[in-house]
Design a protein around this motif. Sequence first.
Motif, PDB file in Angstrom:
ATOM      1  N   ASP A 145       0.843  -1.191   0.000  1.00  0.00           N
ATOM      2  CA  ASP A 145       0.000   0.000   0.000  1.00  0.00           C
ATOM      3  C   ASP A 145       0.881   1.243   0.000  1.00  0.00           C
ATOM      4  O   ASP A 145       1.870   1.292   0.728  1.00  0.00           O
ATOM      5  CB  ASP A 145      -0.888  -0.011   1.265  1.00  0.00           C
TER       6      ASP A 145
ATOM      7  N   SER B 287      -5.888   4.457   4.679  1.00  0.00           N
ATOM      8  CA  SER B 287      -5.534   4.731   3.272  1.00  0.00           C
ATOM      9  C   SER B 287      -6.756   4.605   2.379  1.00  0.00           C
ATOM     10  O   SER B 287      -7.745   3.967   2.745  1.00  0.00           O
ATOM     11  CB  SER B 287      -4.484   3.730   2.800  1.00  0.00           C
TER      12      SER B 287
ATOM     13  N   ALA C 192     -22.369   6.203   5.271  1.00  0.00           N
ATOM     14  CA  ALA C 192     -23.359   5.272   4.704  1.00  0.00           C
ATOM     15  C   ALA C 192     -22.642   4.187   3.912  1.00  0.00           C
ATOM     16  O   ALA C 192     -21.529   4.410   3.418  1.00  0.00           O
ATOM     17  CB  ALA C 192     -24.318   6.020   3.781  1.00  0.00           C
TER      18      ALA C 192
ATOM     19  N   ASN D  53     -23.331   2.315   0.568  1.00  0.00           N
ATOM     20  CA  ASN D  53     -24.266   2.607  -0.523  1.00  0.00           C
ATOM     21  C   ASN D  53     -24.728   1.392  -1.309  1.00  0.00           C
ATOM     22  O   ASN D  53     -25.570   1.516  -2.196  1.00  0.00           O
ATOM     23  CB  ASN D  53     -23.655   3.629  -1.482  1.00  0.00           C
TER      24      ASN D  53
ATOM     25  N   SER E 178     -15.999   2.426  -9.304  1.00  0.00           N
ATOM     26  CA  SER E 178     -16.729   1.803  -8.183  1.00  0.00           C
ATOM     27  C   SER E 178     -17.919   2.634  -7.716  1.00  0.00           C
ATOM     28  O   SER E 178     -18.811   2.124  -7.069  1.00  0.00           O
ATOM     29  CB  SER E 178     -15.780   1.609  -6.990  1.00  0.00           C
TER      30      SER E 178
ATOM     31  N   SER F 150     -18.192   1.224  -1.347  1.00  0.00           N
ATOM     32  CA  SER F 150     -17.180   0.664  -0.427  1.00  0.00           C
ATOM     33  C   SER F 150     -17.421  -0.829  -0.206  1.00  0.00           C
ATOM     34  O   SER F 150     -16.494  -1.636  -0.301  1.00  0.00           O
ATOM     35  CB  SER F 150     -17.257   1.404   0.904  1.00  0.00           C
TER      36      SER F 150
HETATM   37  O1  SFD Z   1     -20.856   9.916   0.004  1.00  0.00           O
HETATM   38  C1  SFD Z   1      -1.573   2.292  -3.993  1.00  0.00           C
HETATM   39  N1  SFD Z   1     -17.613   6.166  -1.453  1.00  0.00           N
HETATM   40  C2  SFD Z   1     -18.730   5.710  -0.773  1.00  0.00           C
HETATM   41  N2  SFD Z   1     -19.039   4.398  -0.690  1.00  0.00           N
HETATM   42  C3  SFD Z   1     -20.041   3.974   0.167  1.00  0.00           C
HETATM   43  O2  SFD Z   1     -20.298   2.765   0.259  1.00  0.00           O
HETATM   44  N3  SFD Z   1     -20.746   4.893   0.935  1.00  0.00           N
HETATM   45  C4  SFD Z   1     -20.525   6.238   0.876  1.00  0.00           C
HETATM   46  O3  SFD Z   1     -21.146   7.040   1.579  1.00  0.00           O
HETATM   47  C5  SFD Z   1     -19.568   6.674  -0.140  1.00  0.00           C
HETATM   48  N4  SFD Z   1     -19.300   8.078  -0.270  1.00  0.00           N
HETATM   49  C6  SFD Z   1     -17.963   8.412  -0.517  1.00  0.00           C
HETATM   50  C7  SFD Z   1     -17.110   7.467  -1.187  1.00  0.00           C
HETATM   51  C8  SFD Z   1     -15.779   7.829  -1.492  1.00  0.00           C
HETATM   52  C9  SFD Z   1     -15.311   9.102  -1.107  1.00  0.00           C
HETATM   53  C10 SFD Z   1     -13.888   9.480  -1.399  1.00  0.00           C
HETATM   54  C11 SFD Z   1     -16.171  10.020  -0.393  1.00  0.00           C
HETATM   55  C12 SFD Z   1     -17.510   9.668  -0.115  1.00  0.00           C
HETATM   56  C13 SFD Z   1     -15.684  11.352   0.071  1.00  0.00           C
HETATM   57  C14 SFD Z   1     -16.959   5.286  -2.434  1.00  0.00           C
HETATM   58  C15 SFD Z   1     -15.999   4.254  -1.851  1.00  0.00           C
HETATM   59  O4  SFD Z   1     -15.164   4.845  -0.903  1.00  0.00           O
HETATM   60  C16 SFD Z   1     -15.219   3.612  -2.997  1.00  0.00           C
HETATM   61  O5  SFD Z   1     -16.153   3.058  -3.905  1.00  0.00           O
HETATM   62  C17 SFD Z   1     -14.248   2.511  -2.559  1.00  0.00           C
HETATM   63  O6  SFD Z   1     -13.436   2.919  -1.504  1.00  0.00           O
HETATM   64  C18 SFD Z   1     -13.353   2.096  -3.747  1.00  0.00           C
HETATM   65  O7  SFD Z   1     -12.521   1.060  -3.284  1.00  0.00           O
HETATM   66  P1  SFD Z   1     -11.090   0.747  -3.956  1.00  0.00           P
HETATM   67  O8  SFD Z   1     -10.479  -0.358  -3.197  1.00  0.00           O
HETATM   68  O9  SFD Z   1     -11.232   0.634  -5.449  1.00  0.00           O
HETATM   69  O10 SFD Z   1     -10.235   2.114  -3.728  1.00  0.00           O
HETATM   70  P2  SFD Z   1      -9.652   2.656  -2.331  1.00  0.00           P
HETATM   71  O11 SFD Z   1     -10.483   2.241  -1.198  1.00  0.00           O
HETATM   72  O12 SFD Z   1      -9.430   4.135  -2.553  1.00  0.00           O
HETATM   73  O13 SFD Z   1      -8.232   1.947  -2.184  1.00  0.00           O
HETATM   74  C19 SFD Z   1      -7.144   2.210  -3.035  1.00  0.00           C
HETATM   75  C20 SFD Z   1      -5.890   1.726  -2.319  1.00  0.00           C
HETATM   76  O14 SFD Z   1      -4.795   1.684  -3.227  1.00  0.00           O
HETATM   77  C21 SFD Z   1      -3.653   2.304  -2.609  1.00  0.00           C
HETATM   78  N5  SFD Z   1      -2.821   2.773  -3.729  1.00  0.00           N
HETATM   79  N6  SFD Z   1      -0.804   1.420  -3.320  1.00  0.00           N
HETATM   80  C22 SFD Z   1       0.421   1.148  -3.848  1.00  0.00           C
HETATM   81  N7  SFD Z   1       0.904   1.739  -5.000  1.00  0.00           N
HETATM   82  C23 SFD Z   1       0.149   2.614  -5.691  1.00  0.00           C
HETATM   83  N8  SFD Z   1       0.635   3.146  -6.810  1.00  0.00           N
HETATM   84  C24 SFD Z   1      -1.158   2.945  -5.184  1.00  0.00           C
HETATM   85  N9  SFD Z   1      -2.153   3.779  -5.604  1.00  0.00           N
HETATM   86  C25 SFD Z   1      -3.172   3.649  -4.714  1.00  0.00           C
HETATM   87  C26 SFD Z   1      -4.251   3.410  -1.722  1.00  0.00           C
HETATM   88  O15 SFD Z   1      -3.356   3.809  -0.715  1.00  0.00           O
HETATM   89  C27 SFD Z   1      -5.462   2.640  -1.163  1.00  0.00           C
HETATM   90  O16 SFD Z   1      -5.053   1.823  -0.090  1.00  0.00           O
HETATM   91  S1  SFD Z   1     -20.480   9.030  -0.968  1.00  0.00           S
HETATM   92  O17 SFD Z   1     -19.909   9.676  -2.082  1.00  0.00           O
HETATM   93  O18 SFD Z   1     -21.513   8.196  -1.435  1.00  0.00           O
END
Ligand code: SFD
Length: 667
Positions: A54, A61, A70, A72, A426, A476
């Motif tokens: 990571d 992260s 929430a 979703n 996503s 998420s």
């Molecule tokens: O309000 C490297 N999301 C929401 N999902 C919900 O279920 N409910 C909500 O209420 C949501 N809301 C929301 C959401 C997102 C955000 C930013 C906000 C509000 C302000 C969406 C979800 O969070 C989203 O769909 C998921 O987290 C996506 O998961 P994933 O695994 O595809 O991405 P991640 O969790 O960001 O993880 C990425 C990881 O990769 C690491 N990383 N590591 C090594 N080398 C590299 N080059 C890397 N590049 C990235 C990162 O560190 C991280 O660990 S609302 O909008 O609806």
Amino acid sequence: MEKETCTFSYCKKPEVTEVDCDLLIMGGGMAGCGAAFEACRWANAKGLKVVMVDKAATDRSGAVAMGLSAINTYVGENKVADYVKYVRNDLMGIIREDLVFDLGRHVDDSVECFEEWGLPIWKKGDDGFSMDGHQAIAAGKKSLKDGGTPVRTGKWQIMINGESYKVIVAEAAKKALETNRAATGMAQNHYERVFIVKAVMDTNGKNVAAAIGFSTRENKIYSFKAKAMLCATAGAVNCFRPRSVGEGMGRTWYPVFCAGSGYAFGMQAGAELTLMENRFVPARFKDGYGPVGAWFLFFKAKATDSYGEDYCTNKEYFDDAVARYGDYAKNMGTAIRNHLMMRAMKDGKGPILMGTHTAMEILAKNMKEKLGEKEGAKQIKHLEAEAWEDFLDMAIGQASLWAAKNIEPDKVPSEIMPTEPYLLGSHAGCAGFWVSGPGDLPGTPEHYSWGYNRMSTVPGLFMSGDVVGASGHKFSSGSHAEGRMAAKAAIAYILDNPDYKPSPKMSLDEIAAELYLPFEIYEKYKVYTTDPGINPNYIGPKALQARLMKIADEYFGGCATWYMTSKTMLEEGLRLLDMLKEDANKMAAKDLHELLRCFENYHRILSVEAHARHILFREESRYPGYYYRGDFNKIDDVNWKCFTNSKYNVEANTWEFKKVPYVQMYP
Ligand code: SFD
Ligand code: AMP
């Protein structure tokens, strides 16, 4: 332009570590943690080594770092086929229904795990009123697994007390990795603050043999050799110029640390992309980027123009939308809601206002009517706390902005507006890689499955979360579940290919020279000027990013053009982007932080190039409200109700495009 090389004549050679494992998980976010949790369950018994890397500290992260208020995607009492229809409607008719159905039938298990691991989930009280997660636990409410009734905001969303959501999910992943160390004797299998830069192909020309990266804290680089890899590194942010400026520049909705590394990794490996022209342009509270869903769905707030009209019901706007975009406009999905808001804004009827105060007034009135003055007032206090906490759990900046602007949301409305574009797969977007489906669902067309669930078109390279295309609205919970599905399939792939021994095409010295080139360039030329920040021999990460975001904003349909683009604009932007790609050979970094920024920006360049080339290929405006092709400002199902797939050849810097048939599996 003379190509720079690194001979470590000017900068110190880093320590080089080669890590051998069976399954490498890139990214410790929702999908990555799901993958680690699931992979170890199947790998331990077989003595297979699982490694997770990571770029940040996994506890905090990724997109869920700040927490969420929430979940979703929780299917619960609904039908999975209805979830497929909901996603299809919101994403303008073209999705991989096998991937979405598969996710819908698995996602609830992840949510039930989260609750078991300690995530407080709101429950319906016996009086029909909502109890927040802590109250429900104190009242001994049944867990979801045992039939407890969650508090829904919309048909698919449930409320949580999610400030520590990511810490809880990360703990389960780290515990699983601990069991794998015990089962395999590995000393270390969880690498934090290590940034993955690139895929190194195998000498067999088919597989990815190694993922290479560097520590962002010490002069160490890594080559992770693996029999299979799972990419879970999220989408791309700050490819387009954001609406935030100056000292507020770091503020965006989707996190600034999502740099499109997953898109770049798969493209470097030659994996096929799909629907990369899609993007997500969310409506958000202005400047604070606070999400709107809970306000629309839970607090039943209304958004209007400044004359009090609900722009979604404006007949002229709606009829015009139906004329251009057909029945898709009638579904009133996220993109169309945006489109109608922009019509009102372009007609000067802004600012667009979210009636937070009216919503609270109506709720208060209903509560008092139902519960009487005293109990009603108590419930209102609780709900108000939840309304404000909605942001404190997820977009803290919104709360401080309200304070900074003297806004009391229970007294006055708050402005909302469409943000800059984000590339993701996503949330309410579907830009990503073309992956195999589960293959067991009735009616699955042949070209949707090739053996291992969520495997890309590169053997042994699996995808999950944001980087999987054509299957949005996972959120998420769905990203976590998808990580689990992909990890299980990756373990099966490894067991089915026992003789495969990764042999990377690049030597460790070549890898070190490529990753530390920006250091060498900086040290070589920094004395040429009195201010090393300004130097004709190289380009620093900030300057590179500013140029990238300007090109994308002005030519690829950013905020600057109200999301409008066309063939002529795209071609000019791509010509300039090609020059910027050339300049990227002269990236310079003065420290590890700048080295991270350099490669992040290179990943953004590749991600937005793929995005722009896909928009150029699809000659219609499939996602009005997200972007428009001025030269084809309508939806054309006859020619374009299909997937658009592409393959990038990094050696030759060339692209192939093709149309792939869309098949409706659920009527
Ligand atoms: O309000 C490297 N999301 C929401 N999902 C919900 O279920 N409910 C909500 O209420 C949501 N809301 C929301 C959401 C997102 C955000 C930013 C906000 C509000 C302000 C969406 C979800 O969070 C989203 O769909 C998921 O987290 C996506 O998961 P994933 O695994 O595809 O991405 P991640 O969790 O960001 O993880 C990425 C990881 O990769 C690491 N990383 N590591 C090594 N080398 C590299 N080059 C890397 N590049 C990235 C990162 O560190 C991280 O660990 S609302 O909008 O609806
Ligand atoms: P957001 O806060 O915009 O990220 O949205 C969170 C969730 O609410 C997502 O599942 C959205 O699809 C949904 N949502 C947001 N706004 C609306 C709306 N006006 N109508 C229906 N669903 C919505």
